[in-house]
Design a protein around this motif. Structure first.
Motif, short mmCIF file in Angstrom:
data_model
loop_
_atom_site.label_atom_id
_atom_site.label_comp_id
_atom_site.label_asym_id
_atom_site.label_seq_id
_atom_site.Cartn_x
_atom_site.Cartn_y
_atom_site.Cartn_z
N ALA A 128 54.62 42.17 34.96
CA ALA A 128 55.36 42.75 33.85
C ALA A 128 56.00 41.62 33.04
N ASN A 129 55.72 41.60 31.77
CA ASN A 129 56.31 40.61 30.88
C ASN A 129 57.82 40.90 30.81
N PRO A 130 58.65 39.89 31.03
CA PRO A 130 60.10 40.11 30.98
C PRO A 130 60.58 40.69 29.64
N GLU A 131 59.83 40.43 28.58
CA GLU A 131 60.20 40.98 27.27
C GLU A 131 59.80 42.44 27.11
N ASN A 132 58.94 42.93 27.99
CA ASN A 132 58.49 44.32 27.94
C ASN A 132 58.35 44.84 29.37
N PRO A 133 59.46 45.08 30.07
CA PRO A 133 59.40 45.46 31.49
C PRO A 133 58.86 46.86 31.75
N ASN A 134 58.64 47.67 30.72
CA ASN A 134 58.11 49.02 30.90
C ASN A 134 56.59 49.06 30.88
N GLU A 135 55.98 47.91 30.90
CA GLU A 135 54.52 47.82 30.91
C GLU A 135 54.12 46.71 31.87
N ARG A 136 53.05 46.94 32.63
CA ARG A 136 52.56 45.89 33.52
C ARG A 136 51.04 45.87 33.51
N VAL A 137 50.48 44.71 33.81
CA VAL A 137 49.03 44.54 33.80
C VAL A 137 48.58 43.85 35.08
N LYS A 138 47.33 44.09 35.41
CA LYS A 138 46.68 43.48 36.56
C LYS A 138 45.32 43.01 36.07
N VAL A 139 44.92 41.79 36.43
CA VAL A 139 43.68 41.21 35.91
C VAL A 139 42.77 40.82 37.06
N SER A 140 41.47 41.01 36.82
CA SER A 140 40.44 40.60 37.76
C SER A 140 39.42 39.75 37.00
N VAL A 141 39.14 38.56 37.53
CA VAL A 141 38.16 37.67 36.91
C VAL A 141 37.03 37.45 37.90
N SER A 142 35.80 37.59 37.42
CA SER A 142 34.62 37.30 38.23
C SER A 142 33.80 36.23 37.53
N ILE A 143 33.48 35.19 38.25
CA ILE A 143 32.61 34.14 37.74
C ILE A 143 31.27 34.34 38.42
N ALA A 199 38.30 41.86 33.78
CA ALA A 199 38.70 43.27 33.72
C ALA A 199 40.22 43.32 33.85
N ALA A 200 40.81 44.28 33.16
CA ALA A 200 42.27 44.41 33.21
C ALA A 200 42.65 45.88 33.38
N SER A 201 43.74 46.09 34.08
CA SER A 201 44.33 47.43 34.24
C SER A 201 45.74 47.35 33.67
N ARG A 202 46.17 48.46 33.11
CA ARG A 202 47.50 48.50 32.48
C ARG A 202 48.21 49.77 32.92
#
Length: 154
Positions: free
Chosen positions: A84-99, A112-115
């Motif tokens: 969660a970005n400290p400037e926007n604590p009501n939103e959070r993201v999770k990221v997955s990277v595949s090489i 890929a990202a989840s929000r």
């Protein structure tokens, strides 16, 4: 070209000379126009990790601000925890990277990202804009190209 040395003509310097000839032959065989620089081949093909090392390092650098849950350099997978970005604590993201490859190519990277957004009932899944994922891929690819350029001296 094979050098034959009889048992009678071996001297202590013969093996050293044969070794130097072999090294010189290999060095000359490696000369040629249009080949990739050795630093590029080393990072792309001959690595201790299973994927392109520039993409791997660039992905880790790009996601350094997020907590990591899983990193697998052999399989080329990086998964972050919720951030969660400290400037926007009501939103959070999770990221997955595949090489997906050992070569530095755009199609060797998948992000890929989840929000989620906070509501009275807790965290609720929300859509991620495609532009957000594309921007993240672009940042990683640009960083990987910069790492490669710096490694090969250009």
């Amino acid at each position: 070209m094979t050098a034959r040395i009889s048992h009678e003509t071996r001297t202590p310097g013969t093996f050293a000379r044969a070794g130097l000839v072999a090294v010189a032959a290999l060095a000359l065989a490696g000369c040629g126009g249009g080949e990739r620089p050795k630093a590029d081949i080393a990072a792309s093909r001959v690595t201790t990790i299973g994927v392109n090392s520039y993409l791997w390092r660039a992905s880790l650098d790009t996601l350094a601000f997020m907590p990591l849950v899983q990193t697998d350099s052999s399989g080329g997978v990086i998964v972050t925890d919720w951030y969660a970005n400290p400037e926007n604590p009501n939103e959070r993201v999770k990221v997955s990277v595949s090489i997906l490859d050992q070569d530095l190519r755009a199609d060797a990277l998948r992000v890929a990202a989840s929000r989620q957004v906070a509501q009275a009932s807790g965290w609720v899944n929300a859509p991620v804009q495609a532009a957000t994922v594309q921007k993240l891929e672009d940042i990683i690819l640009t960083r990987a190209r910069d790492l490669r350029r710096n490694a090969i001296g250009g």
